[in-house]
Design a protein around this motif. Structure first.
Motif, PDB file in Angstrom:
ATOM      1  N   UNK A 860       0.817  -1.212   0.000  1.00 22.93           N
ATOM      2  CA  UNK A 860       0.000   0.000   0.000  1.00 22.93           C
ATOM      3  C   UNK A 860       0.850   1.261   0.000  1.00 22.93           C
ATOM      4  N   UNK A 861       1.360   1.602  -1.153  1.00 26.74           N
ATOM      5  CA  UNK A 861       2.208   2.785  -1.250  1.00 26.74           C
ATOM      6  C   UNK A 861       1.723   3.771  -2.292  1.00 26.74           C
ATOM      7  N   UNK A 862       0.560   3.487  -2.868  1.00 23.92           N
ATOM      8  CA  UNK A 862       0.051   4.400  -3.890  1.00 23.92           C
ATOM      9  C   UNK A 862      -1.433   4.649  -3.655  1.00 23.92           C
ATOM     10  N   UNK A 863      -1.863   5.815  -4.088  1.00 26.24           N
ATOM     11  CA  UNK A 863      -3.286   6.105  -4.177  1.00 26.24           C
ATOM     12  C   UNK A 863      -3.511   6.705  -5.551  1.00 26.24           C
ATOM     13  N   UNK A 864      -4.755   6.731  -5.985  1.00 25.84           N
ATOM     14  CA  UNK A 864      -5.057   7.319  -7.274  1.00 25.84           C
ATOM     15  C   UNK A 864      -5.786   8.636  -7.073  1.00 25.84           C
ATOM     16  N   UNK A 865      -5.963   9.371  -8.183  1.00 21.63           N
ATOM     17  CA  UNK A 865      -6.681  10.635  -8.098  1.00 21.63           C
ATOM     18  C   UNK A 865      -8.118  10.428  -7.656  1.00 21.63           C
ATOM     19  N   UNK A 866      -8.614   9.198  -7.724  1.00 22.07           N
ATOM     20  CA  UNK A 866      -9.974   8.915  -7.269  1.00 22.07           C
ATOM     21  C   UNK A 866     -10.091   9.035  -5.752  1.00 22.07           C
ATOM     22  N   UNK A 867      -8.956   9.027  -5.064  1.00 19.87           N
ATOM     23  CA  UNK A 867      -8.973   9.132  -3.606  1.00 19.87           C
ATOM     24  C   UNK A 867      -8.899  10.581  -3.136  1.00 19.87           C
ATOM     25  N   UNK A 868      -8.519  11.489  -4.019  1.00 18.83           N
ATOM     26  CA  UNK A 868      -8.266  12.876  -3.638  1.00 18.83           C
ATOM     27  C   UNK A 868      -9.423  13.749  -4.101  1.00 18.83           C
ATOM     28  N   UNK A 869     -10.025  14.473  -3.190  1.00 19.26           N
ATOM     29  CA  UNK A 869     -11.050  15.443  -3.556  1.00 19.26           C
ATOM     30  C   UNK A 869     -10.551  16.820  -3.126  1.00 19.26           C
ATOM     31  N   UNK A 870     -10.465  17.744  -4.071  1.00 20.63           N
ATOM     32  CA  UNK A 870      -9.910  19.062  -3.804  1.00 20.63           C
ATOM     33  C   UNK A 870     -11.006  20.052  -3.452  1.00 20.63           C
ATOM     34  N   UNK A 871     -10.585  21.179  -2.907  1.00 17.35           N
ATOM     35  CA  UNK A 871     -11.536  22.249  -2.584  1.00 17.35           C
ATOM     36  C   UNK A 871     -12.234  22.753  -3.834  1.00 17.35           C
ATOM     37  N   UNK A 872     -11.516  22.783  -4.958  1.00 21.17           N
ATOM     38  CA  UNK A 872     -12.134  23.252  -6.198  1.00 21.17           C
ATOM     39  C   UNK A 872     -13.313  22.371  -6.583  1.00 21.17           C
ATOM     40  N   UNK A 873     -13.168  21.060  -6.380  1.00 19.46           N
ATOM     41  CA  UNK A 873     -14.271  20.155  -6.686  1.00 19.46           C
ATOM     42  C   UNK A 873     -15.411  20.306  -5.677  1.00 19.46           C
ATOM     43  N   UNK A 874     -15.077  20.495  -4.425  1.00 22.32           N
ATOM     44  CA  UNK A 874     -16.103  20.631  -3.396  1.00 22.32           C
ATOM     45  C   UNK A 874     -16.874  21.942  -3.520  1.00 22.32           C
ATOM     46  N   UNK A 875     -16.313  22.908  -4.210  1.00 21.83           N
ATOM     47  CA  UNK A 875     -17.016  24.161  -4.452  1.00 21.83           C
ATOM     48  C   UNK A 875     -18.282  23.926  -5.276  1.00 21.83           C
ATOM     49  N   UNK A 876     -18.327  22.821  -6.019  1.00 22.65           N
ATOM     50  CA  UNK A 876     -19.487  22.520  -6.832  1.00 22.65           C
ATOM     51  C   UNK A 876     -20.559  21.718  -6.128  1.00 22.65           C
ATOM     52  N   UNK A 877     -20.374  21.412  -4.846  1.00 22.12           N
ATOM     53  CA  UNK A 877     -21.398  20.682  -4.098  1.00 22.12           C
ATOM     54  C   UNK A 877     -22.674  21.504  -3.954  1.00 22.12           C
ATOM     55  N   UNK A 878     -23.789  20.827  -3.789  1.00 15.97           N
ATOM     56  CA  UNK A 878     -25.057  21.489  -3.488  1.00 15.97           C
ATOM     57  C   UNK A 878     -25.292  21.388  -1.984  1.00 15.97           C
ATOM     58  N   UNK A 879     -24.900  22.443  -1.266  1.00 14.45           N
ATOM     59  CA  UNK A 879     -25.058  22.478   0.182  1.00 14.45           C
ATOM     60  C   UNK A 879     -26.051  23.549   0.606  1.00 14.45           C
ATOM     61  N   UNK A 880     -26.953  23.922  -0.322  1.00 12.59           N
ATOM     62  CA  UNK A 880     -27.966  24.919   0.010  1.00 12.59           C
ATOM     63  C   UNK A 880     -29.043  24.255   0.862  1.00 12.59           C
ATOM     64  N   UNK A 881     -29.153  24.729   2.083  1.00  8.50           N
ATOM     65  CA  UNK A 881     -30.008  24.096   3.070  1.00  8.50           C
ATOM     66  C   UNK A 881     -29.208  23.290   4.070  1.00  8.50           C
ATOM     67  N   UNK A 882     -27.918  23.079   3.815  1.00  7.28           N
ATOM     68  CA  UNK A 882     -27.066  22.348   4.750  1.00  7.28           C
ATOM     69  C   UNK A 882     -26.755  23.242   5.947  1.00  7.28           C
ATOM     70  N   UNK A 883     -27.120  22.799   7.118  1.00  7.76           N
ATOM     71  CA  UNK A 883     -26.947  23.627   8.306  1.00  7.76           C
ATOM     72  C   UNK A 883     -25.521  23.589   8.847  1.00  7.76           C
ATOM     73  N   UNK A 884     -24.854  22.451   8.697  1.00  5.46           N
ATOM     74  CA  UNK A 884     -23.539  22.300   9.318  1.00  5.46           C
ATOM     75  C   UNK A 884     -22.686  21.346   8.506  1.00  5.46           C
ATOM     76  N   UNK A 885     -21.452  21.772   8.242  1.00  2.00           N
ATOM     77  CA  UNK A 885     -20.438  20.883   7.666  1.00  2.00           C
ATOM     78  C   UNK A 885     -19.259  20.858   8.627  1.00  2.00           C
ATOM     79  N   UNK A 886     -18.845  19.658   9.015  1.00  2.36           N
ATOM     80  CA  UNK A 886     -17.691  19.487   9.889  1.00  2.36           C
ATOM     81  C   UNK A 886     -16.642  18.695   9.121  1.00  2.36           C
TER      82      UNK A 886
END
Length: 992
Positions: A860-886
Motif C-alpha cells: 500500500x504505497x500508492x493512491x489514485x486521483x480517485x482518492x483525492x477530492x480538492x476544494x475546487x471540486x467541493x465548491x461545486x457541491x449542493x449544500x444549500x439548506x445544509x446547516x452544518x459541515x464538519x
C-alpha cells in the motif's frame, strides 16, 4: 482588360501576400487605362481596390488618393443620380478620412450617402451596413458613444440577417460595438463581443489574420482595466499578429506598442512604458500628420508614463503641448480631453499646485458627467481625485462628500457588471478598486474620531470584503435553485472540468516543463469560460440576491448583532499617501497596516489603528507554528501573549462590557485561533465568546438561505487499501508522522501528513470510525459511509444534507522547495508532487477518501486521483439548506490568504457551496483527541446549543484533560451560531 490580373490580386489579398497583390493591381490599372481610357468604370473599380489595399497596409495618404480618384472616375461615367458604387467608394473614403483624423469631411460624406441608400434600397439592405459601421466609428472617435452604439447595433443586425452570424464582416462590427460598450464602462457587455469577434475571425480567416488586431488590442485593454492578468498575453499576441502581417512600420504596430506600454505602466514598470510609448510616438509621427489625434494621444500617453516615473516637469510639458491639439482635433468636450485633464491634474497635485489641479479635475468631471453619464467609472475616479486635493488642503468634510458619492458609483458599477465575471475576474476588478478603498482606511487612521468617515469605511469593508466568495455563492445557489436544465448541464460540465484539473494537478504531467502544460491551460480556459457563462445566465435571478443598499448596510448589520456583541472587521490596507493616486494595482507587504473597524448593536462605530502588518503577521505565524507542536512545553505562551497585547488588548478597552466578539479577520490573522490568545492570566475564550465571519454582511445574508435540511451524512474511516486491522493495531511499515511524542505515549496518529515530503499510504484512522459511530448513536437517522463506501463519488453526489460530517485525512500543500531537474519534490497519494504546484489554491487543499473500488494493494504505497477530492471540486457541491459541515481532518481551515477575500481553501469552497456553518481545522490534529472533541460537540448541539457555542463548550471541556491548546484549539467554526433546526434535543448521552 486586366481582369485576370485583378482576380490574381484578389487571390493574393486573400492569402495575405500584399506585395504581390499591389503589383498585380497596379499592372491591371495600367492595362485598363490604356485599353479603356482613364474614365471607365472598370478603372474606378481597380482604383478602389488599390485604396482598400493601401488602407489595410496603413498607408492612409495613398489610400485617400486612390479613393478620390475612384469616385471622380465613377462620377464621370454616371448619367443622372449617383449609383451604388459611388456611395461605396465614398463610404471607403469616409473611413480613411476618419482614420486620418479628418472628421468633418468624413461626417459630411456619410450624412450625404446614408439617406440616399435608405431611399433606394430600404432601411435593412446589406449595402447600408458598411456606411452605418463607418458612421458609428466616426461617432466613436468624436466621443458620442451612445450614437456610435446605436449605429453599430443596427449595422450588426443587418449583416447577421443578410450574411449569417459567423461572417467575417460580423467580427469587425462586433469589435467596434464592444469598444463603444467599453468606453461607456459596460465591461460585462463588451467582453463577450470581443471574444466572439476573435473567434469568428480565427475561424474564417485563420489565427494570424489582420482583422484580429483591433479585437485583441481592445480586449487586452479591457482586461487591464479589470485587473485581469490575461491582458499581457493577449497584447503580446496582438503584437505578433501585427508584426507577422505588416512588419515594423505600420500604424497598427504603434497601437500594439501603446497597448503593451499601458500594461507595463499598470504593473508599475514605468521605464518600460516610457520606452514603448516613445517608439509608438516616433512611428505615428512618421506615418501620420503631426497633429493627428493618434499622435497627440501618444504624446499624452508618454506624459503619463513620465509622470509615473517621477519626471514631472517633462510630463507637464508634454501634457501642456498635447492638450490644445487634442481639443482642436476632437473638441473641448471630448472624453479623451477629460482623460488628459485628469492626467495633467495628477502632475499638478504631486507638485503641490492644488488650485490648478482642482480646476482641471472639475472641468474633466463636467465633461464626463455630460458625455458619459453620472455613473461612469471615470466620474468616480475624478471624484476621488478631487477629494484627494481637498484632503491635502485640510477640507475633510468636502472630501467626504465626494468620497461617498464615488463609493456609491463604484458599488452601482460592481452590481451591474458582476454578472459577467468569473471568480478570478472579480478578484481582479476588486484589486483595481483597492487604491480608493485603502484611501478610506488611511483616512480613518488619520481621523479616527470622525463618525461619518468611519461609517463610510465600514460600509466599504462590509461590501468589498469576501465579495468574491459571496458572488460565487450567489451563482451556485442560482444554478441549483433558480435556473433550468440547460444551466444545470453546463454546471455539471464545469464540475467535470474541475475534476479533470484536480486529476491533472496530481499527475506526473504537472511536473512537465512550461512548454508542455498546454493541456492544463486549456482546461483552465474552458473552466473559466463556463464559469463566466453561468454567471451571465444567472444574472436575472441573482438580482434578487444583491446586498442591501450601501447607505443602509451598516444599520442592517448592527440590527443583526447580539445585544452584548461587537463586530470587529480587521482590514489590511496600504499606507496611502492621501494625495497622489498610486499607479500600481499591486500591494507590497512592507506597505501594509492593520486597522480594526468596530460596530456595536446600537449602531455605534469605532476604529483602532493596529500598526504595521509585518510584525503582527510574524506573531500570527509564530503562534500558529508553536500551536502545531504536540509537546508539553509552554512555548506557545510567548507569541500568544505578544499577539494578544498587539491586537486584542487595545480592542478590549473599546468593547467595554461586551461578551461576544464577531471577528471578520484579514491577512495572516485569518489563521489564528483567537480563543488561544493569552493575556498573562488566562485565554481569550475565558473572556469572550468568539464567532468568525467572512464579513459582517454574513449577518444580513441569512435571510436569503434555503429551508434547512434535516438529513445527516457521515463519511469516515475511508478504506485506503490497507488490510483491515483491529483498532488497537498499527501498520509496522508506516513510519510515524511526527517524532515528538506527548509524555511517554506512543506517537499519535494524525489526520493528515506532517509533510508532503514523505511516501505514504495514508495511515488508517480508527478514531474516525469510533467518532462516526458515536455520532450515529446520537443521531440514529445518520447515513453512514464508512470504509470502501467513503468515496469521492459518494461525496460529490450528495444533495443538501442537513449535516455533513467528514472524518479523514486532510491536506493543504504549500509551495514545494526547489529540486533538481527531473526529480519530483515529494510524493502525495502515490503521485510525485509537481515542482510547480497548481496556481489555483483550491487545487492545493483537499481530503483523502476511498477510491472507486478501494483495491487491496499488495504494497500500500500508492493512491489514485480517485482518492483525492480538492476544494475546487467541493465548491461545486449542493449544500444549500445544509446547516452544518464538519471537516474532522487536518489543515482543513488552511489555504492561501488573499487580502480582503479570505482564505482560499476548503472553508471557502464550502461557504461557496452554500453551507451555513463550517467547522475546519488550522493544523494537524490528533486522531483520538479529535474523536473526543467531536463526540462532545454533537452532544452539545443536541442539547440545543448554537453551532458555534457548542464547539466552544466542547473545547472548554476538552481543555480540562488536554490543557495544551494544540489539542483543544485547532478547530474554528464560521457562519451561523443558532441551534440546529429539526433535530431532536435535548438528549442525554454518555460523556466520554
Amino acid at each position: 482588360m486586366g481582369t485576370a490580373l485583378v482576380l490574381l490580386a484578389d487571390l493574393y489579398v486573400a492569402k495575405g501576400d500584399y506585395v504581390r497583390a499591389m503589383k498585380a493591381y497596379e499592372r491591371a490599372l495600367e492595362l485598363r487605362q490604356k485599353a479603356l481610357g482613364e474614365k471607365h468604370p472598370a478603372v474606378a473599380a481597380v482604383l478602389n481596390s488599390l485604396g482598400n489595399l493601401n488602407a489595410s497596409q496603413g498607408d492612409y495618404a495613398r489610400a485617400e488618393t486612390f479613393y478620390r480618384q475612384a469616385i471622380a472616375v465613377r462620377r464621370a461615367t454616371m448619367r443622372g443620380a449617383e449609383d451604388l458604387l459611388v456611395t461605396q467608394y465614398m463610404s471607403n473614403l469616409a473611413q480613411i478620412l476618419t482614420a486620418r483624423g479628418t472628421y468633418p469631411e468624413a461626417q459630411a460624406i456619410l450624412q450625404h450617402i446614408l439617406p440616399l441608400l435608405e431611399s433606394r434600397l430600404g432601411e435593412n439592405h446589406p449595402e447600408l451596413a458598411p456606411v452605418l459601421n463607418c458612421l458609428a466609428s466616426l461617432a466613436y472617435e468624436l466621443g458620442d458613444y451612445a450614437q456610435s452604439q446605436k449605429a453599430h447595433e443596427r449595422a450588426l443586425k443587418i449583416i447577421e440577417d443578410s450574411s449569417g452570424r459567423n461572417h467575417p464582416d460580423v467580427a469587425s462590427v462586433l469589435s467596434n460595438l464592444a469598444n463603444t460598450y467599453m468606453e461607456q464602462g459596460l465591461y460585462a457587455k463588451a467582453e463577450p463581443l470581443f471574444e466572439r469577434a476573435v473567434a469568428i475571425s480565427e475561424s474564417a480567416l485563420g489565427p494570424s489574420n489582420p482583422s484580429l488586431i483591433s479585437s485583441l488590442g481592445s480586449l487586452a485593454i479591457l482586461y487591464a482595466r479589470q485587473g485581469d492578468p490575461r491582458a499581457t498575453s493577449v497584447a503580446e499576441r496582438m503584437f505578433e499578429v501585427v508584426r507577422e502581417n505588416f512588419g515594423a512600420r505600420h500604424v497598427d504596430v504603434a497601437i500594439a506598442l501603446t497597448t503593451l506600454a499601458k500594461l507595463a505602466l499598470s504593473h508599475g514598470d514605468s521605464a518600460r512604458a516610457v520606452q514603448l510609448h516613445e517608439q509608438a510616438l516616433e512611428l505615428r509621427q512618421s506615418l501620420l500628420s503631426e497633429n493627428h489625434p493618434l499622435v497627440v494621444a501618444s504624446r499624452l500617453d508618454l506624459a503619463r508614463a513620465e509622470g509615473a516615473r517621477g519626471h514631472l516637469e517633462r510630463a507637464k510639458r508634454l501634457h501642456e503641448q498635447a492638450l490644445p491639439a487634442m481639443q482642436e482635433a476632437l473638441g473641448e468636450n471630448h472624453p479623451q480631453v477629460a482623460h488628459a485633464l485628469m492626467s495633467l491634474a495628477n502632475i499638478y497635485m504631486r507638485q503641490g499646485h492644488f488650485a490648478s489641479a482642482e480646476s482641471k479635475l472639475q472641468r474633466a468631471l463636467t465633461i464626463q458627467e455630460k458625455g458619459l453619464g453620472p455613473t461612469h467609472p471615470d466620474v468616480a475616479r475624478s471624484l476621488n481625485d478631487i477629494a484627494r486635493i481637498h484632503l491635502a488642503q485640510g477640507r475633510l468634510d468636502d472630501a467626504l462628500a465626494l468620497l461617498e458619492r464615488a463609493f456609491l458609483i463604484q458599488e452601482e458599477i460592481l452590481r451591474r457588471e458582476v454578472f459577467g465575471f468569473s471568480g478570478a475576474r472579480l478578484e481582479g476588478v476588486l484589486s483595481v478598486l483597492q487604491a480608493d478603498e485603502d484611501l478610506l482606511y488611511a483616512l480613518v487612521r488619520e481621523h479616527p474620531g470622525n463618525a461619518r468617515l468611519r461609517h463610510l469605511a465600514l460600509s466599504t469593508t462590509l461590501l468589498r470584503k469576501g465579495r468574491s466568495v459571496g458572488e460565487a455563492a450567489n451563482t451556485s445557489r442560482t444554478i441549483y435553485h433558480g435556473l433550468g436544465p440547460a444551466e444545470r448541464e453546463s454546471f455539471e460540465r464545469l464540475r467535470t472540468l474541475r475534476t479533470q484539473l484536480a486529476r491533472w494537478s496530481f499527475s506526473e504531467a504537472a511536473s512537465a516543463p512550461e512548454a508542455d502544460l498546454q493541456q492544463y491551460k486549456e482546461l483552465v480556459t474552458r473552466a473559466e469560460a463556463l464559469e463566466v457563462q453561468l454567471s451571465r445566465r444567472s444574472a436575472a435571478f441573482r438580482t434578487s440576491l444583491t446586498a442591501p443598499s450601501p447607505t443602509e448596510l451598516v444599520q442592517k448589520v448592527a440590527a443583526n448583532l447580539p445585544r452584548d456583541g461587537v463586530l470587529v472587521e480587521f482590514v489590511a490596507y496600504t499606507n496611502d499617501t492621501l494625495v497622489s493616486r498610486p499607479t500600481m494595482t499591486t500591494r507590497r507587504k512592507e506597505d501594509l497596516n492593520y486597522l480594526a473597524l468596530l460596530l456595536f448593536s446600537d449602531g455605534r462605530t469605532a476604529a483602532l489603528e493596529l500598526g504595521a502588518a509585518g510584525p503582527i503577521d510574524a506573531l500570527a505565524l509564530s503562534l500558529h507554528e508553536t500551536l502545531t507542536r504536540r509537546d508539553s512545553s509552554l512555548t506557545y505562551l510567548g507569541p500568544a501573549q505578544a499577539l494578544h497585547a498587539r491586537v486584542v488588548r487595545p480592542l478590549e478597552r473599546m468593547v467595554g462590557e461586551a461578551r461576544r466578539l464577531l471577528l471578520s479577520t484579514d491577512g495572516q490573522l485569518a489563521l489564528v485561533p483567537f480563543e488561544a490568545l493569552h493575556d498573562g492570566q488566562g485565554f481569550l475564550m475565558d473572556r469572550f465568546d468568539i464567532t468568525y465571519l467572512t464579513s459582517g454582511q454574513d449577518l444580513v445574508r441569512r435571510s436569503q438561505e434555503q429551508t434547512p435540511a434535516r438529513s445527516v451524512v457521515i463519511l469516515a474511516d475511508p478504506d485506503f487499501g490497507h488490510t483491515r486491522l483491529a483498532s488497537s493495531q498499527t501498520l509496522a511499515h508506516v513510519p510515524p508522522l511526527h517524532t515528538r511524542a506527548v509524555s511517554r505515549r506512543p506517537p499519535p496518529t494524525l489526520r493528515g501528513p506532517e509533510s508532503p515530503e514523505r511516501f505514504w499510504p495514508p495511515t488508517p484512522l480508527p478514531g474516525t470510525r469510533r467518532e462516526a459511530e458515536a455520532i450515529q448513536e446520537l443521531l440514529p437517522q445518520s447515513r453512514m459511509l464508512l470504509g470502501p463506501a467513503a468515496t469521492k463519488d459518494a461525496l460529490l453526489g450528495l444533495e443538501s444534507p442537513g449535516i455533513l460530517h467528514i472524518a479523514t485525512h486532510g491536506f493543504f500543500l504549500e509551495d514545494a522547495p526547489e529540486v533538481e531537474a527531473g526529480r519530483a519534490a515529494a510524493t502525495f497519494g502515490g503521485y510525485g508532487l509537481p515542482r510547480r504546484l497548481p496556481a489555483n489554491p483550491l487545487l492545493r487543499s483537499g481530503l483523502l477518501l476511498a477510491g472507486h473500488s478501494a483495491p487491496a494493494y499488495a504494497s500500500p504505497s500508492r493512491m489514485s486521483e480517485k482518492d483525492i477530492v480538492t476544494a475546487l471540486e467541493m465548491e461545486g457541491l449542493n449544500l444549500w439548506g445544509t446547516q452544518l459541515v464538519v471537516l474532522s481532518a487536518c489543515d482543513t481551515g488552511r489555504g492561501e490568504v488573499k487580502l480582503g477575500q479570505g482564505v482560499y481553501g476548503l472553508r471557502r469552497a464550502l461557504v461557496t457551496a452554500g453551507a451555513q456553518t463550517v467547522v475546519t481545522s488550522l493544523w494537524k490534529v490528533d486522531d483520538d483527541v479529535t474523536r473526543q472533541l467531536m463526540e462532545r460537540y454533537y452532544q452539545n448541539l443536541l442539547e440545543g446549543q448554537g453551532r458555534i457555542e457548542a464547539l466552544r463548550s466542547a473545547m472548554k471541556a476538552l481543555r480540562r484533560t488536554q490543557p495544551h491548546p494544540h489539542y483543544w484549539a485547532p478547530f474554528i467554526a464560521m457562519g451561523r451560531d443558532t441551534p440546529l433546526e429539526g433535530f431532536l434535543g435535548p438528549r442525554t448521552a454518555r460523556r466520554p
